[in-house]
Design a protein around this motif. Sequence first.
Motif, PDB file in Angstrom:
ATOM      1  N   PHE A  22       0.870  -1.170   0.000  1.00  0.00           N
ATOM      2  CA  PHE A  22       0.000   0.000   0.000  1.00  0.00           C
ATOM      3  C   PHE A  22       0.906   1.219   0.000  1.00  0.00           C
ATOM      4  N   VAL A  23       0.772   2.079  -1.001  1.00  0.00           N
ATOM      5  CA  VAL A  23       1.625   3.270  -1.109  1.00  0.00           C
ATOM      6  C   VAL A  23       1.079   4.325  -0.153  1.00  0.00           C
ATOM      7  N   THR A  24       1.861   4.641   0.877  1.00  0.00           N
ATOM      8  CA  THR A  24       1.398   5.569   1.913  1.00  0.00           C
ATOM      9  C   THR A  24       1.791   7.010   1.644  1.00  0.00           C
ATOM     10  N   ASP A  25       2.859   7.222   0.865  1.00  0.00           N
ATOM     11  CA  ASP A  25       3.360   8.576   0.660  1.00  0.00           C
ATOM     12  C   ASP A  25       4.000   8.674  -0.716  1.00  0.00           C
ATOM     13  N   GLY A  26       3.704   9.728  -1.456  1.00  0.00           N
ATOM     14  CA  GLY A  26       4.336   9.944  -2.754  1.00  0.00           C
ATOM     15  C   GLY A  26       3.798   9.011  -3.819  1.00  0.00           C
ATOM     16  N   HIS A  27       4.663   8.602  -4.739  1.00  0.00           N
ATOM     17  CA  HIS A  27       4.302   7.643  -5.778  1.00  0.00           C
ATOM     18  C   HIS A  27       5.513   6.783  -6.090  1.00  0.00           C
ATOM     19  N   ILE A  28       5.269   5.624  -6.643  1.00  0.00           N
ATOM     20  CA  ILE A  28       6.353   4.706  -6.962  1.00  0.00           C
ATOM     21  C   ILE A  28       6.356   4.482  -8.467  1.00  0.00           C
ATOM     22  N   GLN A  29       7.565   4.540  -9.060  1.00  0.00           N
ATOM     23  CA  GLN A  29       7.721   4.357 -10.499  1.00  0.00           C
ATOM     24  C   GLN A  29       8.528   3.102 -10.768  1.00  0.00           C
ATOM     25  N   ARG A  30       8.341   2.550 -11.945  1.00  0.00           N
ATOM     26  CA  ARG A  30       9.024   1.314 -12.302  1.00  0.00           C
ATOM     27  C   ARG A  30      10.555   1.448 -12.253  1.00  0.00           C
ATOM     28  N   GLY A  31      11.135   2.560 -12.627  1.00  0.00           N
ATOM     29  CA  GLY A  31      12.588   2.725 -12.641  1.00  0.00           C
ATOM     30  C   GLY A  31      13.200   3.113 -11.307  1.00  0.00           C
ATOM     31  N   SER A  32      12.404   3.126 -10.251  1.00  0.00           N
ATOM     32  CA  SER A  32      12.899   3.543  -8.936  1.00  0.00           C
ATOM     33  C   SER A  32      13.820   2.488  -8.334  1.00  0.00           C
TER      34      SER A  32
END
Length: 96
Positions: A22-32
């Motif tokens: 569950f993403v709690t803060d910000g956003h997550i990208q595939r290249g992270s």
Amino acid sequence: MATPKSGQVFKVSKVGNIAGCFVTDGHIQRGSKIRLIRNGAVVTEGLSIDTLKRVKDDVREVKSGLECGIKLAGYDDIKVGDVFEAYIKETFERTL
């Protein structure tokens, strides 16, 4: 920087462990890149994301407040409650 939290770990044969997050803060990208935190201590960092899924679809990005599935490349020691910090390193050239 995004902060997904692992809620459940799914063991898939021939694939490995997939973290239900569950993403709690910000956003997550595939290249992270991922920093794995367990019980407040950094376990490892610099991990890359192998797959990022939203429901059953491969996605490039997941925003805050949404659930996703994350498979880390070459790393299967994921526990329930682990925190993933996603970050992107950027380099800038100096100009005069």
